[in-house]
Every structure is written in C-alpha cells, then in structure tokens.
Design a protein around this motif. Structure first.
Motif, short mmCIF file in Angstrom:
data_model
loop_
_atom_site.label_atom_id
_atom_site.label_comp_id
_atom_site.label_asym_id
_atom_site.label_seq_id
_atom_site.Cartn_x
_atom_site.Cartn_y
_atom_site.Cartn_z
N GLU A 228 -10.31 -11.74 6.29
CA GLU A 228 -10.62 -12.16 4.89
C GLU A 228 -9.66 -11.60 4.04
O GLU A 228 -8.87 -10.50 3.94
CB GLU A 228 -12.17 -11.91 4.79
N LYS A 229 -10.04 -12.27 2.63
CA LYS A 229 -9.20 -11.71 1.38
C LYS A 229 -7.71 -12.06 1.42
O LYS A 229 -6.91 -11.31 0.58
CB LYS A 229 -9.42 -10.31 1.13
N VAL A 230 -7.06 -12.69 2.34
CA VAL A 230 -5.78 -12.83 2.55
C VAL A 230 -5.56 -14.53 2.78
O VAL A 230 -6.23 -14.91 3.85
CB VAL A 230 -4.94 -12.13 3.54
N GLY A 231 -4.55 -15.05 2.13
CA GLY A 231 -4.15 -16.59 2.41
C GLY A 231 -2.91 -16.61 2.16
O GLY A 231 -2.06 -15.87 1.89
N ASP A 232 -2.35 -18.00 2.54
CA ASP A 232 -1.11 -18.35 2.34
C ASP A 232 -0.55 -17.85 0.89
O ASP A 232 0.75 -17.65 0.94
CB ASP A 232 -0.97 -19.89 2.61
N ALA A 233 -1.38 -18.29 -0.11
CA ALA A 233 -0.89 -18.13 -1.70
C ALA A 233 -0.37 -16.68 -1.59
O ALA A 233 0.32 -16.44 -2.71
CB ALA A 233 -2.24 -18.59 -2.34
N ASP A 234 -0.84 -15.63 -0.88
CA ASP A 234 -0.55 -14.29 -1.01
C ASP A 234 1.02 -14.05 -0.86
O ASP A 234 1.59 -13.14 -0.91
CB ASP A 234 -1.25 -13.51 -0.15
N PHE A 235 1.79 -15.06 0.01
CA PHE A 235 3.01 -14.94 0.10
C PHE A 235 3.94 -15.82 -0.40
O PHE A 235 5.06 -16.37 0.40
CB PHE A 235 3.01 -14.99 1.95
N GLN A 236 3.46 -16.57 -1.20
CA GLN A 236 4.45 -17.51 -2.18
C GLN A 236 5.10 -16.89 -3.24
O GLN A 236 4.70 -15.69 -3.82
CB GLN A 236 3.53 -18.69 -2.47
#
Length: 236
Positions: A228-236
């Motif tokens: 939870e709390k982590v998604g693809d957007a965090d690495f863009q």
C-alpha cells in the motif's frame, strides 16, 4: 549379543558425530534458504509487491526523515524530508535513474544504477538464490561482536561483490558489505542492529549505513507499509 552391541557403539558414536558435523556445515544456499524462512518464508516475501518505509535519522546535525519506496521488480525512490519538506529525491523508474532538484528531473549516470538492472525481487535473498544473477559461496565463519555468524560472498553478474553476515542463531542478516564497487557512492557496509516483526514479516528496524566512514547514518524505522501507499506514479 552384548559383544555385538559393544562393537556397534563406536560406529553409532561416529555416525552421531558425523551428523552433528553435517548439521554445522550448511551450504551457502541452505543458509540463505534459512534466512528467507526467518524473514517470513518465500511465499510471504514473494507476495509483497511494494514496500514503503520511513526512517528517522540525523543529517549534518538536523533531524530528518528518509522515505524509501520500492516496487517489483526494481523500481525505487529515496527522499530526504526535513521539517515536512522534501529536500532531496532520487528515483529509479526501472530503466533510468533521476535526481529531482527543484521539481526538475536530472538524469543520473547509468553506472550509478548498474546493479538495479539485475534486480528481480524486493528482497535480496530471493535474488541471491537466482543463479542467472548471482554466484554464491561460503567464506569462513566469523564473529560479529559477540555473535557467531555465517559469512557468504554473493557475486553479481556485473562484477559487484557482496559479503553477507548471517546470525548462526536466528539466520537473520546482521551485516552486509560491498567489496567491489562498480557503482559510485554506494554504502561500503550496513549493520543491522535490530530486526522487528511487522505483520508476519521480519524487517530491519534499526540499521547503520556507511559504517566506519565519516558519514555513517543510523536509520530508525518509524513506519512501514506492505502493498500500500506506493504506485507507478511514485517513480515517474
């Protein structure tokens, strides 16, 4: 007959001592398998797609937080937060590393992220057992402070070498070192001072990075979230 029983005795004693010896001479692979078991087991580790961790630390005399986000297979972000504001952030999106400065993405030299191209799992031990990634071998057992440890050398296909110290008592990792450094500015040694249980998984709750250098950092875990709390957007 009594005589026959007596003559069997030395053989039984010998077998007993041999099995005791065999128990003590685990292979590098068996030690890492026992470590995976100690952390929570292979299926538990493989069920974790993302990890969010927040640590307290001191940087140049200031209390800061470090937030690390990880996502399978090899995405990661690292940020330093001071008084609620991100003062430094670096991201690896699976292919390329960036520093984010004043909202602008600045590409990192490819060499800085060489190891990450070989990462398939969030939990390193799953990678160590993958023979397409690593060759592992046993070094002589040692003491780490008061604790007897198994010592394993894990050599990554790109030439990076890790020396890993596992507690003989718990099989948890107590220390790791990078002895060959194809990447720049990587921690030369990390000591794990404490492991704690979160959900059904053991995770380092206190560790020291860059051990033995003038920028040694103690990181104390404040928050941890799995899946939870982590998604693809965090690495863009």
């Amino acid at each position: 007959s009594m005589k026959k029983q007596l003559s069997l005795l030395p053989i039984l004693l010998l077998l007993h001592s041999l099995s005791a010896l065999a128990q003590d001479s685990l292979s590098a692979r068996q030690i890492i398998e026992k470590n995976i078991e100690a952390q929570g087991g292979r299926s538990t580790l493989q069920s974790i797609r993302t990890v969010y961790t927040e640590f307290a630390t001191r940087i140049q005399g200031h209390d800061c937080h470090v937030v690390i986000k990880e996502m399978l297979p090899n995405k990661g972000s690292f940020e330093i937060v001071y008084q609620g504001r991100t003062v430094y952030k670096s991201v690896f999106d699976g292919k390329q590393g960036f520093d984010i400065q004043n909202g602008k993405k600045v590409p990192e030299p490819a060499d800085d992220n060489n190891d990450k191209f070989f990462k398939k799992n969030i939990f390193n031990e799953l990678d160590y057992l993958d023979t397409t990634l690593y060759t592992i071998g046993l070094l002589p057992e040692a003491m780490l402070g008061q604790e007897p440890v198994y010592v394993i050398k894990a050599s990554l296909k790109n030439g990076a070498e890790h020396v890993l110290y596992y507690s003989k008592k718990t099989f948890l990792e107590l220390k790791s070192e990078r002895t060959k450094l194809p990447e720049n500015e990587r921690s030369n040694a990390t000591l794990i001072d404490q492991w704690s249980k979160y959900q059904n998984l053991m995770y380092p709750s206190q560790q020291r990075m860059f051990v033995g250098t003038d920028h040694e950092q103690t990181l104390t875990l404040l928050n941890i979230y799995f899946n939870e709390k982590v998604g693809d957007a965090d690495f863009q």
